[in-house]
Design a protein around this motif. Structure first.
Motif, PDB file in Angstrom:
ATOM      1  N   ILE A   1       0.758  -0.972   0.010  1.00 45.92           N
ATOM      2  CA  ILE A   1       0.079   0.122   0.026  1.00 45.92           C
ATOM      3  C   ILE A   1       0.906   1.170  -0.096  1.00 45.92           C
ATOM      4  N   LEU A   2       2.296   1.008   0.338  1.00 43.61           N
ATOM      5  CA  LEU A   2       3.093   2.265   0.599  1.00 43.61           C
ATOM      6  C   LEU A   2       3.745   2.552  -0.937  1.00 43.61           C
ATOM      7  N   ASP A   3       3.772   3.856  -1.201  1.00 44.02           N
ATOM      8  CA  ASP A   3       4.653   4.159  -2.581  1.00 44.02           C
ATOM      9  C   ASP A   3       6.077   4.346  -2.115  1.00 44.02           C
ATOM     10  N   ASN A   4       6.078   5.073  -1.137  1.00 44.92           N
ATOM     11  CA  ASN A   4       7.756   5.302  -0.850  1.00 44.92           C
ATOM     12  C   ASN A   4       7.992   4.619   0.815  1.00 44.92           C
ATOM     13  N   PHE A   5       8.912   3.653   0.538  1.00 46.38           N
ATOM     14  CA  PHE A   5       9.353   3.075   1.982  1.00 46.38           C
ATOM     15  C   PHE A   5      10.937   2.965   2.162  1.00 46.38           C
ATOM     16  N   GLY A   6      11.367   3.784   3.113  1.00 49.79           N
ATOM     17  CA  GLY A   6      12.919   4.017   3.137  1.00 49.79           C
ATOM     18  C   GLY A   6      13.236   3.121   4.431  1.00 49.79           C
ATOM     19  N   PRO A   7      14.605   3.252   4.766  1.00 51.16           N
ATOM     20  CA  PRO A   7      14.920   2.800   6.105  1.00 51.16           C
ATOM     21  C   PRO A   7      14.585   3.449   7.291  1.00 51.16           C
ATOM     22  N   GLU A   8      14.058   4.572   7.024  1.00 51.29           N
ATOM     23  CA  GLU A   8      13.398   5.508   8.144  1.00 51.29           C
ATOM     24  C   GLU A   8      12.399   4.756   8.872  1.00 51.29           C
ATOM     25  N   PHE A   9      11.751   3.821   8.009  1.00 53.46           N
ATOM     26  CA  PHE A   9      10.492   3.342   8.668  1.00 53.46           C
ATOM     27  C   PHE A   9      10.703   1.891   9.048  1.00 53.46           C
ATOM     28  N   ILE A  10      12.073   1.455   9.065  1.00 50.18           N
ATOM     29  CA  ILE A  10      12.337  -0.118   9.828  1.00 50.18           C
ATOM     30  C   ILE A  10      11.941  -0.194  11.274  1.00 50.18           C
ATOM     31  N   THR A  11      12.274   0.915  11.920  1.00 47.34           N
ATOM     32  CA  THR A  11      12.017   0.736  13.303  1.00 47.34           C
ATOM     33  C   THR A  11      10.741   0.855  13.474  1.00 47.34           C
ATOM     34  N   PRO A  12       9.826   1.855  13.343  1.00 49.02           N
ATOM     35  CA  PRO A  12       8.464   1.790  13.551  1.00 49.02           C
ATOM     36  C   PRO A  12       7.600   0.350  13.006  1.00 49.02           C
ATOM     37  N   VAL A  13       7.731  -0.045  11.638  1.00 47.22           N
ATOM     38  CA  VAL A  13       7.121  -1.240  11.158  1.00 47.22           C
ATOM     39  C   VAL A  13       7.710  -2.503  12.282  1.00 47.22           C
ATOM     40  N   GLY A  14       9.103  -2.444  12.559  1.00 45.21           N
ATOM     41  CA  GLY A  14       9.511  -3.538  13.426  1.00 45.21           C
ATOM     42  C   GLY A  14       8.651  -3.416  15.011  1.00 45.21           C
ATOM     43  N   ILE A  15       8.374  -2.172  15.331  1.00 45.24           N
ATOM     44  CA  ILE A  15       7.670  -2.198  16.352  1.00 45.24           C
ATOM     45  C   ILE A  15       6.249  -2.974  16.434  1.00 45.24           C
ATOM     46  N   ALA A  16       5.646  -2.642  15.312  1.00 41.90           N
ATOM     47  CA  ALA A  16       4.314  -3.327  15.099  1.00 41.90           C
ATOM     48  C   ALA A  16       4.653  -4.865  14.874  1.00 41.90           C
ATOM     49  N   TYR A  17       5.715  -5.145  14.093  1.00 42.60           N
ATOM     50  CA  TYR A  17       5.724  -6.451  13.838  1.00 42.60           C
ATOM     51  C   TYR A  17       5.970  -7.400  15.142  1.00 42.60           C
ATOM     52  N   SER A  18       6.414  -6.523  16.045  1.00 44.37           N
ATOM     53  CA  SER A  18       7.015  -7.449  17.380  1.00 44.37           C
ATOM     54  C   SER A  18       5.546  -8.088  17.976  1.00 44.37           C
TER      55      SER A  18
END
Length: 689
Positions: free
Chosen positions: A368-385
């Motif tokens: 769903i995301l057009d732009n995904f960079g390394p700055e979003f790794i940690t917030p997505v990782g928090i959700a993935y936990s």
């Protein structure tokens, strides 16, 4: 707002960073994290410094804006949240603990767990001594790095036997100020924290899953305020660290060189990672400038190198060798020169350093995301936990009536609560009693020590152990282990009682009964036997015992008790007279009690004198006082020189000059100890002339 849609599988995660707050809403669909939307809002002022909240109200305001935007765009109501603590706050302690083990018993799970707790408690004690005394830290988890048994490495010690166990662990700690600040921001927005993790762990879980951790991999999450580091090896995360410099140092370099404000410098830094040509800026003086990208890159090069030196030194210190590969995350990972400088400093090819992107992530749907960079790794990782069932949070239990707050980095157990309560872990498994060995009349005796009684543990009044899982509100009671007792053996415990008294043996008074000697020293029967003692028990109960003690040849004599012939097994009676007469001589008259034997020959005289001499050696000591032989009755305490006055005609109250006291020819004091055959002079000096 589009209307409220309630979905049980919605996951809301917040990454509260130094420069911005990032909110992620996702769904858990068959253990795949499907990201629905990401919102990011920058702080308008420096409310965060190096990943730590400084202004709770300002951060709460930005969190509110992020939450409101997500709710408005998705038409849902968000009331539960997953968050992460910054890597800057994470502290670790690595320790090795050795402990003795009872080789008589195999090591069980309780002993294994107890030594882990003891090691963790030691790590916490060491950490507390080296950290700021004003800060309260929570232990948020630990990893066992290795075990060894009697100096040899072993993967599982359970079931083995040995004398000495060694364990190495790494423990992680968070300051309570960090946790309380995060919780306050969530409370201000009516958000219930259902999951709390650590930023480096969140990024690690997303980029380097457990099946890859057999490899020696490094994750570097370069944010604005800090650069978090996590290292995997041998199947687990073996180290965490944090560099206190990150993207803000590059921003500040641009500010100083081009006299611009912080936000303008941030914008310039962002444009450097894009294919832009010249940069148009206006400095704080209002003067517009056109900057060449190559010029700005040259300006920041030294600062980027310094950043990489700091990160590489932390990795080298933790890892001891070049890693197999490096993953970069965080907005700062897009700064130019990062990969080439780290390649040089870590001595690995640039091809083994990767900036994380969509292709780096498994089990996450980012379509769903057009732009995904390394700055979003940690917030997505928090959700993935949350997908990984790492539902970490704080909750309270009581241990022996004391309330304890726990950080549930995993399924929490009794051992976690015991550790945080301050209960002495050594009292969970007691020590076995020491064994006792000694020699009794030439034969070895052995008494084993008792085994210890393990601690008794109850959860909500039900029998439990340190592996029992706990939940909020549980009441835990721990009754300390009881050490096994060491045997306490007195001589009276191993010697039968015998009747005591005295007899007249050929006219000499002789005590009979039992005598006890320890290492050839006379002792009482209440003496407590020590390890390696040599015990001799001598009984005098019969005529035979008297004959043996005084080394009399029984074949030449007849024996009489109160005038009546008696055999060698005759039991001695208090006050009786025991006589021995040569067999060819006449027997004594009947009932001849308490008198000397009639002497009928020179040989018999010699024998009786010999027996008397032997007996008297035990009953008296002989000294010379003023040239006269004096027999002093034997007693328990030795005589002193002052006692000898009683055997002279010296009257100290009626002096006749100066008194002269000599002990074996030398000047004496009245406290000198007196022994057999001593020569004593006590006279007035006038009597010496």
């Amino acid at each position: 707002m589009k209307g409220i849609i309630l979905m049980d599988n919605v996951i809301f995660a917040l990454d509260i960073g130094t420069r911005s707050v990032v909110g992620v809403v996702a769904e858990n669909i068959d253990n795949i994290l499907k990201v629905s939307r990401i919102e990011s809002i920058f702080h308008s002022q420096r409310a965060m410094i190096d990943g730590q909240i400084e202004d709770i109200d300002e951060v709460s305001r930005v969190v509110s804006n992020v939450k409101n935007q997500l709710e408005s765009n998705l038409g849902i109501k968000l009331d539960k949240v997953s968050i992460a603590a910054a890597g800057r706050s994470l502290k670790t302690e690595r320790i090795i603990l050795e402990r003795d083990s009872d080789i008589r018993k195999p090591i069980n799970v309780d002993f294994k767990n107890a030594i882990e707790i003891e090691a963790l408690q030691l790590a916490q004690d060491i950490f507390s001594k080296t950290s700021n005394k004003d800060d309260l830290f929570y232990c948020v988890g630990y990893s066992v790095l290795s075990y060894s048994l009697d100096g040899k490495s072993i993967s599982n010690i359970v079931g083995h036997r040995g004398n000495k166990i060694s364990i190495e662990i790494i423990a992680a700690f968070l300051p309570h100020t960090v946790i309380e600040g995060l919780y306050s921001c969530m409370d201000n927005n009516n958000l219930e924290v259902v999951n709390l993790t650590l930023e480096p762990i969140a990024a690690m879980d997303l980029i380097i899953p457990s099946e890859l951790r057999l490899l020696n991999l490094v994750l570097i999450d370069i944010g604005a305020g800090t650069s978090d580091i996590a290292i995997s090896k041998g199947g687990s995360i073996v180290g965490y660290d944090m560099a206190t410099i990150a993207g803000d140092e590059i921003t500040e370099c641009i500010m100083k060189n081009y006299i611009v404000d912080f936000n303008s410098a941030e914008n310039i830094k962002t444009l450097l990672s894009k294919d832009s040509g010249n940069l148009e800026i206006t400095n704080i003086l209002g003067i517009p400038q056109t900057l060449k990208k190559e010029e700005v890159l040259e300006t920041i090069k030294t600062s980027v190198y310094d950043l990489c030196v700091e990160i590489a030194s932390k990795i080298t210190k933790l890892n001891k060798e070049p890693p197999a590969a490096v993953f970069l995350a965080g907005g700062g990972s897009k700064i130019p020169f990062i990969k080439e400088f780290l390649s040089e400093l870590l001595n690995i090819p640039q091809s083994r350093i990767a900036i994380s992107n969509k292709s780096s992530i498994k089990n996450v749907d980012l379509s769903i995301l057009d732009n995904f960079g390394p700055e979003f790794i940690t917030p997505v990782g928090i959700a993935y936990s949350v997908i990984l069932n790492k539902n970490y949070d704080f909750f309270s239990v009581s241990v022996n009536g004391t309330k304890v707050r726990l950080y549930s980095i995993r399924q929490m157990k009794v051992m976690d609560a015991i550790l945080m309560s301050g209960f002495d872990s050594k009292k969970l498994i007691g020590f076995s009693g020491k064994s006792l060995r000694f020699n009794l009349n030439g034969s070895e005796r052995y008494y084993s020590g008792e085994f210890s009684t393990p601690a008794q543990i109850y959860v909500n009044s039900s029998v439990a152990n340190i592996e029992t899982t706990i939940k909020p509100g549980d009441c835990i009671d721990v009754i300390p282990a009881i050490d096994g007792t060491s045997p306490v053996v007195r001589i009276s415990d191993i010697a039968s009682n015998s009747i005591e008294g005295f007899v007249y043996f050929n006219g000499i008074k002789v005590d009979f009964g039992t005598k006890y000697y320890v290492n050839k020293v006379d002792v009482r029967d209440d003496y407590i036997i020590g390890n390696s003692d040599s015990i001799e028990i001598v009984k005098i109960e019969t005529i035979k015992d008297l004959v043996q003690i005084y080394e009399i040849d029984k074949s030449f004599y007849n024996f009489f008790a109160n005038g009546k012939m008696a055999d060698l097994d005759y039991k001695l009676c208090n006050g009786y007279t025991i006589d021995l007469i040569k067999k060819e001589e006449e027997e004594p008259a009947e009932e001849k009690a308490n008198v000397d034997v009639e002497i009928k020959s020179n040989e018999e005289i010699d024998l009786i004198d010999e027996v008397k001499t032997i007996c008297e050696e035990d009953l008296y000591i002989e000294v010379s006082i003023n040239d006269k032989k004096v027999k002093l009755p034997n007693k328990d305490e030795p005589y002193i020189f002052a006692d000898m006055l009683n055997y002279t005609d010296i009257d100290p109250t009626n002096p006749k000059g100066n008194i002269v006291i000599l002990h074996n020819g030398k000047d004496a004091s009245y406290t000198n100890l007196i022994y057999s055959n001593d020569i004593i002079i006590i006279k007035w000096d006038s009597d010496l002339n």
